[in-house]
Scaffold this active site. Structure first.
Site, PDB file in Angstrom:
ATOM      1  N   LYS A  77       4.531   0.685   8.890  1.00  0.00           N
ATOM      2  CA  LYS A  77       4.553   2.000   8.242  1.00  0.00           C
ATOM      3  C   LYS A  77       3.838   3.029   9.100  1.00  0.00           C
ATOM      4  CE  LYS A  77       3.662   0.014   3.969  1.00  0.00           C
ATOM      5  NZ  LYS A  77       2.309  -0.074   3.523  1.00  0.00           N
TER       6      LYS A  77
ATOM      7  N   GLU B 202       0.873  -1.167   0.000  1.00  0.00           N
ATOM      8  CA  GLU B 202       0.000   0.000   0.000  1.00  0.00           C
ATOM      9  C   GLU B 202       0.918   1.227   0.000  1.00  0.00           C
ATOM     10  OE1 GLU B 202      -2.729   0.392   3.303  1.00  0.00           O
ATOM     11  OE2 GLU B 202      -3.555   2.238   2.446  1.00  0.00           O
TER      12      GLU B 202
ATOM     13  N   ARG C  61       5.487 -12.803   9.641  1.00  0.00           N
ATOM     14  CA  ARG C  61       6.071 -11.471   9.478  1.00  0.00           C
ATOM     15  C   ARG C  61       7.447 -11.441  10.085  1.00  0.00           C
ATOM     16  NH1 ARG C  61       2.230  -7.290   8.581  1.00  0.00           N
ATOM     17  NH2 ARG C  61       3.532  -5.508   9.097  1.00  0.00           N
TER      18      ARG C  61
HETATM   19  P1  ATP Z   1       2.776  -2.002   7.521  1.00  0.00           P
HETATM   20  O1  ATP Z   1       2.057  -2.389   8.770  1.00  0.00           O
HETATM   21  O2  ATP Z   1       4.211  -1.746   7.719  1.00  0.00           O
HETATM   22  O3  ATP Z   1       2.104  -0.931   6.745  1.00  0.00           O
HETATM   23  P2  ATP Z   1       1.579  -3.777   5.752  1.00  0.00           P
HETATM   24  O4  ATP Z   1       1.510  -5.249   5.788  1.00  0.00           O
HETATM   25  O5  ATP Z   1       0.323  -3.053   6.014  1.00  0.00           O
HETATM   26  O6  ATP Z   1       2.741  -3.327   6.660  1.00  0.00           O
HETATM   27  P3  ATP Z   1       1.695  -3.515   2.970  1.00  0.00           P
HETATM   28  O7  ATP Z   1       2.121  -2.349   2.175  1.00  0.00           O
HETATM   29  O8  ATP Z   1       0.281  -3.893   2.946  1.00  0.00           O
HETATM   30  O9  ATP Z   1       2.172  -3.234   4.437  1.00  0.00           O
HETATM   31  O10 ATP Z   1       2.639  -4.762   2.679  1.00  0.00           O
HETATM   32  C1  ATP Z   1       2.960  -5.262   1.428  1.00  0.00           C
HETATM   33  C2  ATP Z   1       3.394  -6.685   1.615  1.00  0.00           C
HETATM   34  O11 ATP Z   1       4.513  -6.758   2.487  1.00  0.00           O
HETATM   35  C3  ATP Z   1       2.296  -7.514   2.218  1.00  0.00           C
HETATM   36  O12 ATP Z   1       2.176  -8.706   1.494  1.00  0.00           O
HETATM   37  C4  ATP Z   1       2.758  -7.752   3.622  1.00  0.00           C
HETATM   38  O13 ATP Z   1       2.279  -8.960   4.100  1.00  0.00           O
HETATM   39  C5  ATP Z   1       4.272  -7.717   3.485  1.00  0.00           C
HETATM   40  N1  ATP Z   1       4.884  -7.306   4.742  1.00  0.00           N
HETATM   41  C6  ATP Z   1       4.669  -6.170   5.419  1.00  0.00           C
HETATM   42  N2  ATP Z   1       5.352  -6.163   6.578  1.00  0.00           N
HETATM   43  C7  ATP Z   1       6.034  -7.327   6.631  1.00  0.00           C
HETATM   44  C8  ATP Z   1       6.920  -7.916   7.586  1.00  0.00           C
HETATM   45  N3  ATP Z   1       7.248  -7.302   8.719  1.00  0.00           N
HETATM   46  N4  ATP Z   1       7.427  -9.137   7.306  1.00  0.00           N
HETATM   47  C9  ATP Z   1       7.119  -9.758   6.156  1.00  0.00           C
HETATM   48  N5  ATP Z   1       6.286  -9.271   5.226  1.00  0.00           N
HETATM   49  C10 ATP Z   1       5.743  -8.064   5.447  1.00  0.00           C
HETATM   50 MG    MG Z   2      -1.358  -2.944   4.884  1.00  0.00          MG
END
Ligand code: ATP
Ligand code: MG
Length: 555
Positions: A268, A33, A258
């Site tokens: 983020k 995102e 994760r």
């Molecule tokens: P954040 O909470 O940091 O915004 P998110 O999962 O909401 O993380 P996205 O932009 O939706 O962020 O993530 C894109 C991809 O990266 C998703 O498939 C998510 O599962 C993966 N991802 C995000 N954080 C991690 C992590 N700490 N370890 C492994 N994969 C991750």
């Molecule tokens: Mg997300």
């Protein structure tokens, strides 16, 4: 860790291949995102998605999940692309969930026509109150039995902008008594009169993640939709949408754990708070666990990829030690970084018997890699050494062995140069030593030493008249707690995470095009290529070096 053993996802892909389930090869996607910069947790997902596709000769979509315009921006889109490319991966296609808004809208209408979705006009609070709990079922919305034609009409008017934010939502009609709360008539669309960074004001209804993601996966022919474990409870909904919408492809969602990293936060949302509240110097502050921050700190893409391969892919939650990341960084820089001399906390040394102009000595750029060549080392009667390499009275340091550096009356070798002996020291009004007066031994020159002298050890130095003054930034952990909590984020912050010194580097380091160097005996440092920002104590226009990592663990 056994890096040869295949993880469960690669095993699954091999099995799918054996069962001829992949006629068009492996297709994965990385779906960020665009609401912030990528962090090292994302790197795990990037290495996995792009990595498996590469290994199996497949392809990977970089898809921006841009369904929440309030928090998203094109700046983030650009930063994310730059980071994925810098990590060394190439996407086969770049897409956006918003590319599919029209199709998603059509699928939503199909669900309504099949009486599998309805327009609900409860307030957010009412909806929340009727959802039930983990132990109690929810109750049906009073709008659940609206006719298909009413629903189609209302949904069309939602899209047309007739209603205000929150007046209606579109919900799936599943089961309010499902033990899985995600299945209790989840919201599929909501009204948001917000300009979208790409579609402008074309839409005032936006699809929810659970509706959007699976359909985008299906439309792109994703063969393995890899996501993190928190989506496990959403998988029934992922499957429900695909089973009930008119899509003819149904990717499997596969979850992995994760990445968590000690002494930092990988979210983020929380990182955004640090940026917004100016607790760090932007998303690429070298203390940030973002890809951009790590890059600015001097970490290489190869080190990050190595780290991701060492942590592996499992379903066990893991909180990885910072030491492992640092190990990977050192391992890469050990071989790839040129070595030179930088003095972080300078102490002036005057050679009292030096009678000539400066001379030019030489030293190898890397003692174990001749192909890196040599660099010139100007030497003169006025030098800087590291303050910590001099002790007024080594006895009070209570060392287990002999003091290996300089002290009054003692000798050390200056690396690639001469042996010197400290004869006198100068103290300022505070009692601090500010200058050493030393004798150098002309016949002790490195490589042609005939002096027979036995110095304590070898120290690094720079020639005062030739060295370049630089600001050196060293970093400690951003948080004091190994697992900072989102509720006490600020209390957990380490107020001493940035240390600034004003030191000197040898001229060859400044002149060289490389940005990453080992300062011998000190650590790995990286020229900061961001525009020179005069730090609070700093001098404007002075070059900045960021300390990437120390030479040894726990230093
Ligand atoms: P954040 O909470 O940091 O915004 P998110 O999962 O909401 O993380 P996205 O932009 O939706 O962020 O993530 C894109 C991809 O990266 C998703 O498939 C998510 O599962 C993966 N991802 C995000 N954080 C991690 C992590 N700490 N370890 C492994 N994969 C991750
Ligand atoms: Mg997300």
């Amino acid at each position: 860790m056994d890096t040869d053993a295949k993880d469960f996802i690669r095993q699954r892909i091999e099995q799918d291949q054996r069962e001829d389930k992949l006629p068009c090869g492996v297709v994965t996607r990385f779906p960020p995102e665009p609401n912030g910069y990528l962090h090292i947790g994302h790197a795990k997902s990037i290495c996995l998605n792009f990595g498996v596709a590469k290994e199996f000769g497949g392809q990977t979509f970089l898809r921006f999940d841009d369904t929440n315009p309030i928090k998203e921006s094109e700046d983030y889109v650009a930063a994310i692309q730059a980071d994925v490319a810098w990590l060394g991966f190439e996407w086969s296609s770049l897409t956006h969930a918003s590319d599919y808004f029209e199709e998603l809208y059509k699928f939503a209408n199909d669900l309504i026509s099949a009486d599998k979705a309805f327009v609900c006009s409860m307030t957010a609070q009412q909806m929340h109150d009727s959802r039930g709990s983990l132990t109690e079922p929810g109750t049906n919305s009073p709008y659940r039995d609206r006719s298909v034609s009413d629903n189609l009409d209302l949904f069309a008017r939602m899209r047309a902008g007739v209603f205000g934010d929150g007046e209606h939502v579109l919900r799936a009609k599943i089961d309010m008594s499902s033990p899985n709360i995600n299945m209790r008539d989840p919201v599929l669309y909501r009204i948001r009169h917000v300009t979208h960074q790409r579609t402008g004001d074309d839409w005032c209804i936006y699809p929810m993640y659970d509706f959007t993601h699976c359909i985008c996966d299906a439309l792109e022919g994703i063969t393995h939709s890899l996501c993190t474990l928190e989506f496990e409870d959403h998988r029934p909904l992922y499957d429900w949408v695909l089973d009930n919408a008119n899509v003819n492809f149904h990717p499997p969602q596969i979850e992995f754990s994760r990445l968590g990293l000690e002494y930092t936060v990988l979210s983020k949302r929380l990182l955004n708070r640090l940026v917004e509240e100016k607790l760090v110097d932007g998303w690429d502050d070298p203390r940030m666990p973002t890809i951009a921050g790590l890059r600015r700190r001097g970490v290489t893409a190869a080190a990050i990829r190595d780290f991701c391969s060492r942590i592996g892919v499992t379903k066990q939650d893991n909180q990885v030690e910072m030491n492992l990341l640092e190990f990977c960084i050192r391992r890469d820089l050990e071989a790839s970084a040129r070595r030179g001399m930088g003095v972080v906390k300078p102490l002036l040394v005057t050679l009292t018997n030096w009678r000539s102009d400066a001379v030019v000595l030489q030293g190898p750029w890397h003692a174990r890699n001749e192909s890196m060549g040599k660099r010139d080392l100007p030497f003169s009667g006025s030098l800087y050494i590291e303050r910590d390499d001099f002790a007024l009275d080594p006895a009070v340091l209570d060392l287990p062995g002999k003091w290996k550096r300089l002290a009054p009356g003692e000798m050390v070798r200056l690396r690639y140069a001469f042996i010197i002996r400290c004869d006198e020291y100068v103290i300022d009004n505070n009692g601090d030593v500010i200058e050493l007066k030393c004798t150098y031994f002309p016949e002790s020159r490195s490589g042609q030493d005939s002096s027979g002298l036995k110095p304590n050890g070898v120290v690094h130095w720079v020639s005062a008249g030739h060295a370049v003054p630089v600001e050196i930034r060293s970093y400690q952990r951003l948080f004091n707690s190994p697992s900072p909590s989102s509720t006490s984020l600020l209390e957990d912050l380490n107020p001493q995470s940035l240390l600034i010194d004003h030191g000197f580097v040898e001229p060859a380091i400044m002149a060289h095009e490389d940005t990453r160097f080992q300062f011998e005996r000190q650590g790995y440092y990286c020229k900061d290529d961001s525009p020179p920002t005069a730090s609070k104590q700093g001098q404007p226009n002075q070059a900045v070096f960021n300390k990437t990592v120390s030479l040894r663990e726990g230093f």
